[in-house]
Design a protein around this motif. Structure first.
Motif, PDB file in Angstrom:
ATOM      1  N   VAL A 130       0.772  -1.299   0.023  1.00  0.00           N
ATOM      2  CA  VAL A 130       0.042   0.047   0.041  1.00  0.00           C
ATOM      3  C   VAL A 130       0.835   1.106  -0.050  1.00  0.00           C
ATOM      4  O   VAL A 130       2.192   1.350   0.277  1.00  0.00           O
ATOM      5  N   ALA A 131       0.174   2.364  -0.381  1.00  0.00           N
ATOM      6  CA  ALA A 131       0.947   3.514  -0.385  1.00  0.00           C
ATOM      7  C   ALA A 131      -0.048   4.806   0.042  1.00  0.00           C
ATOM      8  O   ALA A 131      -1.084   4.669  -0.168  1.00  0.00           O
ATOM      9  N   ALA A 132       0.413   5.560   0.793  1.00  0.00           N
ATOM     10  CA  ALA A 132      -0.099   6.899   1.152  1.00  0.00           C
ATOM     11  C   ALA A 132       0.340   8.163   0.635  1.00  0.00           C
ATOM     12  O   ALA A 132       1.522   8.437   0.364  1.00  0.00           O
ATOM     13  N   VAL A 133      -0.674   8.832   0.174  1.00  0.00           N
ATOM     14  CA  VAL A 133      -0.321   9.990  -0.312  1.00  0.00           C
ATOM     15  C   VAL A 133      -0.926  11.013   0.773  1.00  0.00           C
ATOM     16  O   VAL A 133      -2.128  11.119   1.223  1.00  0.00           O
ATOM     17  N   CYS A 134      -0.212  12.107   0.991  1.00  0.00           N
ATOM     18  CA  CYS A 134      -0.790  12.996   2.056  1.00  0.00           C
ATOM     19  C   CYS A 134      -0.237  14.540   1.778  1.00  0.00           C
ATOM     20  O   CYS A 134       0.769  14.770   1.124  1.00  0.00           O
ATOM     21  N   LEU A 135      -1.189  15.613   1.546  1.00  0.00           N
ATOM     22  CA  LEU A 135      -0.908  16.762   0.959  1.00  0.00           C
ATOM     23  C   LEU A 135      -1.468  17.757   1.900  1.00  0.00           C
ATOM     24  O   LEU A 135      -2.601  17.880   2.426  1.00  0.00           O
ATOM     25  N   TRP A 136      -0.438  18.512   2.294  1.00  0.00           N
ATOM     26  CA  TRP A 136      -0.686  19.740   3.356  1.00  0.00           C
ATOM     27  C   TRP A 136      -0.441  21.104   2.642  1.00  0.00           C
ATOM     28  O   TRP A 136       0.737  21.409   2.270  1.00  0.00           O
ATOM     29  N   TYR A 137      -1.587  21.952   2.823  1.00  0.00           N
ATOM     30  CA  TYR A 137      -1.467  23.135   2.321  1.00  0.00           C
ATOM     31  C   TYR A 137      -1.515  24.104   3.787  1.00  0.00           C
ATOM     32  O   TYR A 137      -1.895  23.770   4.747  1.00  0.00           O
ATOM     33  N   ASP A 138      -0.657  25.031   3.727  1.00  0.00           N
ATOM     34  CA  ASP A 138      -0.231  25.963   4.877  1.00  0.00           C
ATOM     35  C   ASP A 138      -1.270  26.982   4.836  1.00  0.00           C
ATOM     36  O   ASP A 138      -1.049  28.153   4.462  1.00  0.00           O
ATOM     37  N   VAL A 139      -2.622  26.488   5.213  1.00  0.00           N
ATOM     38  CA  VAL A 139      -3.512  27.359   5.440  1.00  0.00           C
ATOM     39  C   VAL A 139      -4.676  26.748   6.401  1.00  0.00           C
ATOM     40  O   VAL A 139      -5.093  25.503   6.423  1.00  0.00           O
ATOM     41  N   ALA A 189      -1.834  26.668  -3.710  1.00  0.00           N
ATOM     42  CA  ALA A 189      -0.679  26.727  -4.886  1.00  0.00           C
ATOM     43  C   ALA A 189       0.164  25.692  -4.550  1.00  0.00           C
ATOM     44  O   ALA A 189       0.550  25.590  -3.275  1.00  0.00           O
ATOM     45  N   PRO A 190       1.160  25.147  -5.611  1.00  0.00           N
ATOM     46  CA  PRO A 190       2.172  24.304  -5.237  1.00  0.00           C
ATOM     47  C   PRO A 190       3.319  24.740  -4.205  1.00  0.00           C
ATOM     48  O   PRO A 190       3.636  23.822  -3.363  1.00  0.00           O
ATOM     49  N   ASN A 191       3.624  25.947  -4.221  1.00  0.00           N
ATOM     50  CA  ASN A 191       4.736  26.724  -3.339  1.00  0.00           C
ATOM     51  C   ASN A 191       4.179  26.866  -2.083  1.00  0.00           C
ATOM     52  O   ASN A 191       4.791  27.516  -1.178  1.00  0.00           O
ATOM     53  N   ASN A 192       2.679  26.518  -1.787  1.00  0.00           N
ATOM     54  CA  ASN A 192       2.249  26.615  -0.254  1.00  0.00           C
ATOM     55  C   ASN A 192       1.640  25.243   0.156  1.00  0.00           C
ATOM     56  O   ASN A 192       0.834  25.246   1.046  1.00  0.00           O
ATOM     57  N   ALA A 193       2.470  24.303  -0.402  1.00  0.00           N
ATOM     58  CA  ALA A 193       2.199  22.901  -0.120  1.00  0.00           C
ATOM     59  C   ALA A 193       3.075  21.924   0.015  1.00  0.00           C
ATOM     60  O   ALA A 193       4.307  22.127  -0.508  1.00  0.00           O
ATOM     61  N   VAL A 194       3.062  20.779   0.912  1.00  0.00           N
ATOM     62  CA  VAL A 194       3.901  19.954   1.050  1.00  0.00           C
ATOM     63  C   VAL A 194       3.222  18.517   0.760  1.00  0.00           C
ATOM     64  O   VAL A 194       2.023  18.145   1.218  1.00  0.00           O
ATOM     65  N   LEU A 195       3.686  17.654  -0.013  1.00  0.00           N
ATOM     66  CA  LEU A 195       3.134  16.487  -0.551  1.00  0.00           C
ATOM     67  C   LEU A 195       4.122  15.265  -0.250  1.00  0.00           C
ATOM     68  O   LEU A 195       5.516  15.368  -0.445  1.00  0.00           O
ATOM     69  N   ALA A 196       3.511  14.447   0.521  1.00  0.00           N
ATOM     70  CA  ALA A 196       4.435  13.435   1.047  1.00  0.00           C
ATOM     71  C   ALA A 196       3.774  11.949   0.567  1.00  0.00           C
ATOM     72  O   ALA A 196       2.525  11.507   0.504  1.00  0.00           O
ATOM     73  N   VAL A 197       4.603  11.200   0.122  1.00  0.00           N
ATOM     74  CA  VAL A 197       4.103   9.826  -0.168  1.00  0.00           C
ATOM     75  C   VAL A 197       4.944   8.760   0.350  1.00  0.00           C
ATOM     76  O   VAL A 197       6.124   8.682   0.171  1.00  0.00           O
ATOM     77  N   VAL A 198       4.280   7.968   0.899  1.00  0.00           N
ATOM     78  CA  VAL A 198       4.962   6.828   1.880  1.00  0.00           C
ATOM     79  C   VAL A 198       4.442   5.359   1.709  1.00  0.00           C
ATOM     80  O   VAL A 198       3.228   5.220   1.532  1.00  0.00           O
ATOM     81  N   GLY A 199       5.200   4.493   1.645  1.00  0.00           N
ATOM     82  CA  GLY A 199       4.887   2.963   1.428  1.00  0.00           C
ATOM     83  C   GLY A 199       5.596   2.331   0.446  1.00  0.00           C
ATOM     84  O   GLY A 199       6.681   2.576   0.212  1.00  0.00           O
TER      85      GLY A 199
END
Length: 450
Positions: free
Chosen positions: A37-46, A198-208
């Motif tokens: 399995v794989a997890a996708v997590c996207l945080w926006y700084d807002v 916007a992409p420059n206000n976000a962090v994308l983590a992919v784990v697994g």
């Protein structure tokens, strides 16, 4: 696309690599081939701290709108595509961030990445008044079900407003007010998206169970063409004095099951040794059935049916220590409050015993391990440390900092903060017929609940 070398593996074999796209999107990858399995997590700084007076609840409302379709995915299609592929998903909003996440079978990872990129890059073209009105009603109903129409439901909202003065960015909670939700216009929502999504206000983590090279290629393919934009205003200053300077108090007469004492204490900002020490102090005092308050109020005095103490960690403002005591039948709140103050005063003088320190550190270590044990939990932690503290690697070493705290540091932070002059208190007095207790709402975040 630049990237850093993989750091030396932490105990347990957990590693993470960091990358950045030309448009500013930060990417964190962590391989784990234990399960397919794989997890996708996207945080926006807002989060709700970025909102202004008169437009509270907009960050949470927009989180709901992100599930209402984009240029290539109509209606409820995001949920339908993920769930039909065997995955799970949701989103939540807190004071300091909005996150979106999917856990997928490994062979469906590309689908999750495409879906997140599609709504980051094209949701604005699909956002219309019908979608806004639909989700406005959903959020208002959520407020009724989780806050307004359940016993003690507005406690956290009331205490937050007391602990952070009017005009402070943390004065209101993410759910927002009914009036502000009604006032939100389609242009408000569109402006919010243009400012923060916007992409420059976000962090994308992919784990697994991922192939990093292939995963980066997909990320570049789907996210790389989304333009950055720089209209985000700087967050308002959340600093406050370390103590409130006097006890704030409110008596609430409602149809609740029992009398209750609920209180909030200002505590050190997250990301500091003092915050970790405060976490240990609250764990000793009110973290479960072996805690001092439970032993004193529930077991010994039998003046309460429940007594707990927890920490709401905040990076941009003082954190909150959250005290929650439900009294036994016939017991008055002043008697419980006096016992609480006696225990806090004794702890401030003596500090924790070696046995209490060991137990509290073991409890927080277990909670840390629980968060990192799942691919979804690990992805979320990596995003959290990247967005709030600039370094996702801190997620993998957090427990070391907890275990490094001394008993004297725990005693000192308790003496400095767990005092009557640093407390906002709610006293609940029942009226009418007994009510049935509902589930506690999440104190620091609002979810999509789709």
């Amino acid at each position: 696309m630049g990237h850093t070398a993989t750091p030396e593996a932490e105990p347990g074999g957990l590693t993470a690599t960091e990358h950045r796209l030309a448009n500013g999107l930060r990417v964190v990858l962590s391989e784990d081939h234990l399960t397919p399995v794989a997890a996708v997590c996207l945080w926006y700084d807002v989060g709700s701290r970025h909102e202004v007076k008169g437009r509270t609840g907009l960050a949470h409302l927009f989180e709901h709108l992100m599930f209402q379709g984009s240029a290539n995915v109509t209606g409820n299609g995001h949920f339908e595509l993920v769930q039909s592929a065997g995955g799970s998903l949701n989103g939540t909003t807190s004071f300091e961030r909005t996150n979106y996440f999917e856990t997928m079978p490994t062979h469906q990872l590309e689908l999750a990445l495409w879906l997140e990129a599609d709504r980051m890059g094209s949701l604005l073209s699909a956002l219309d008044l019908q979608s806004l009105d639909n989700q406005r009603d959903v959020v208002k109903n959520e407020r009724r079900q989780r806050y307004d129409n359940v016993p003690y439901g507005t406690a956290f909202e009331r205490l937050t407003a007391m602990a952070y003065p009017d005009g402070h960015p943390y004065h209101h909670t993410p759910i927002g007010s009914m009036a502000d939700l009604d006032a939100a216009s389609l242009e408000d929502a569109r402006a919010f998206f243009r400012t923060y999504y916007a992409p420059n206000n976000a962090v994308l983590a992919v784990v697994g169970d991922i192939d990093p090279e292939q995963t980066l290629a997909w990320i570049e393919k789907y996210f790389g063409t989304i333009p950055a934009h720089d209209g985000k205003p700087a967050p308002r200053d959340g600093s406050l004095p370390g103590v409130m300077g006097g006890q704030l108090r409110e008596v609430v007469e409602e149809d609740v099951p029992s009398r209750a004492l609920m209180a909030a204490y200002r505590l050190p900002h997250d990301g500091t040794r003092e915050a970790d020490a405060a976490d240990l102090a609250l764990t000793v005092l009110g973290g479960g059935e072996s805690s001092r308050l439970h032993n004193r109020l529930v077991r010994r005095d039998r003046s309460a049916v429940a007594a707990g103490f927890g920490l709401l960690r905040l990076a941009g403002a003082p954190s909150l220590g959250w005290l929650d005591v439900k009294t036994s039948s016939g017991v008055e709140v002043p008697a419980v409050e006096e016992a609480v103050d006696e225990e806090l005063s004794r702890f401030a003088e003596e500090g924790p015993t070696p046995e209490e320190m060991e137990r509290a550190q073991a409890q927080l270590e277990r909670e840390w391990l629980d968060r990192l044990a799942t691919v979804g939990g690990r992805a979320d932690e990596l995003c959290r440390y990247a967005v709030l503290f600039g370094d996702p690697q801190l997620a993998l070493t957090a427990v070391k900092r907890i275990l490094d705290i001394t008993a004297d540091e725990v005693r000192a932070v308790a003496a400095a903060t767990l005092r009557p002059d640093n407390r906002a208190a709610l006293v609940y007095e029942p009226t009418g017929s007994p009510a049935s207790a509902g589930e506690d709402s999440d104190e620091d975040e609002e979810g999509a609940d789709q």
